[in-house]
Scaffold this active site. Structure first.
Site, PDB file in Angstrom:
ATOM      1  CB  SER A 149      -0.718  -0.053   1.085  1.00  0.00           C
ATOM      2  OG  SER A 149      -1.696   1.020   1.167  1.00  0.00           O
ATOM      3  CE1 TYR A 162      -3.687  -2.069   4.581  1.00  0.00           C
ATOM      4  CE2 TYR A 162      -3.058   0.233   4.249  1.00  0.00           C
ATOM      5  CZ  TYR A 162      -3.598  -1.137   4.448  1.00  0.00           C
ATOM      6  OH  TYR A 162      -3.363  -1.080   2.764  1.00  0.00           O
TER       7      TYR A 162
END
Length: 275
Positions: A149, A162
């Site tokens: 990401s 995350y």
């Protein structure tokens, strides 16, 4: 012309919806037999059925990617049904909304959220690679794509668990690429920017607009944009590319934060919108 993945067998983790499903469908359309591995058994099955209805080959298996025994069983089932494994796309990811609240600041960190993020986002891809790599070696090599990401490249500030897990995914890719390159296995990372999926839609229109304002391209990415990048990296067209990080983000990570404000100034718009 023969499909570019004809004769290949691919495992797609997290393939029940969004980016994972788009990738599974594209790999199948290009000739690969696809095993979709996901905790969401219903949607994974629907994805496999859709591929079969389009003339492709696909199966779906339910597996919790945190559980080594379940991951091992999924890869063994892939080999039993399709004869081996050539390609692995690790799209599996944990980005549940509760992370934003419970994982917003380190001094208030819920350790369970931290552990869950690393277990799914990092341990899961590692386990899939652990059991796919021996099968790839039996067939003379293979290719792996791990989905990270842009939150693992530049801090969003609100999801440290995350973000940390996604940053570590690229380190995993580099380790695999270095350790197995001489034995014919390539491994790369894709870092998607903000992609228009059912999950991201839950973040609201305002967040969508903020993201669009800071993109260089005047539109948001679609799941197929990531799937196309994965197809390239998994195919022989990328035979000399390994250990690399490819940001597919509409230009999100290439400019200074003030660019969006400069655009507004040039258009004669206020820097801060008023009611």
């Amino acid at each position: 012309m023969q499909p570019i993945l004809a004769g290949k067998v691919a495992v797609v983790t997290g393939g029940a919806s969004g980016i994972g499903r788009a990738t599974a469908e594209l790999l199948a359309a290009q000739g690969a037999a696809v095993m979709i591995v996901d905790l969401d058994e219903s949607n994974a099955g629907a994805a496999a059925d859709a591929i079969a209805a389009s003339g492709g080959r696909a199966l779906a298996l339910r597996a919790d990617m945190r559980e080594e025994g379940q991951v091992q069983a999924a890869i063994e089932a892939t080999v039993a049904h399709f004869g081996g494994v050539d390609l692995l796309d690790n799209t599996v990811s944990y980005n549940a909304p509760e992370q934003t609240g419970a994982d917003g600041e380190i001094h208030e960190m819920d350790a369970a959220i931290w552990n869950r993020a690393l277990e799914i986002n990092l341990r899961g891809p590692m386990l899939a690679a652990k059991y796919c790599i021996p099968q790839m070696l039996k067939r003379g090599g293979g290719a792996i794509v791990n989905i990270s990401s842009t939150a693992g490249i530049l801090s969003l500030g609100t999801v440290p668990a995350y973000a940390a897990s996604k940053a570590a995914v690229h380190s995993l890719s580099q380790s695999i690429a270095t350790a197995y390159g001489r034995r014919g296995i390539r491994c790369n990372t894709i870092a998607p920017g903000f992609i228009d999926t059912p999950t991201t839609r839950n973040m609201g229109d305002q967040f969508f607009q903020m993201t669009l304002d800071n993109n260089v391209l005047p539109y948001l990415g679609q799941p197929d944009d990531i799937a196309q990048a994965a197809l390239f990296l998994l195919s022989d067209a990328a035979r000399y590319i390994t250990g690399q990080l490819l940001a597919v983000d509409g230009g999100q990570t290439i400019h200074l934060p003030v660019v969006a404000d400069m655009w507004r100034m040039a258009a004669g718009k206020p820097l801060v919108e008023t009611a």
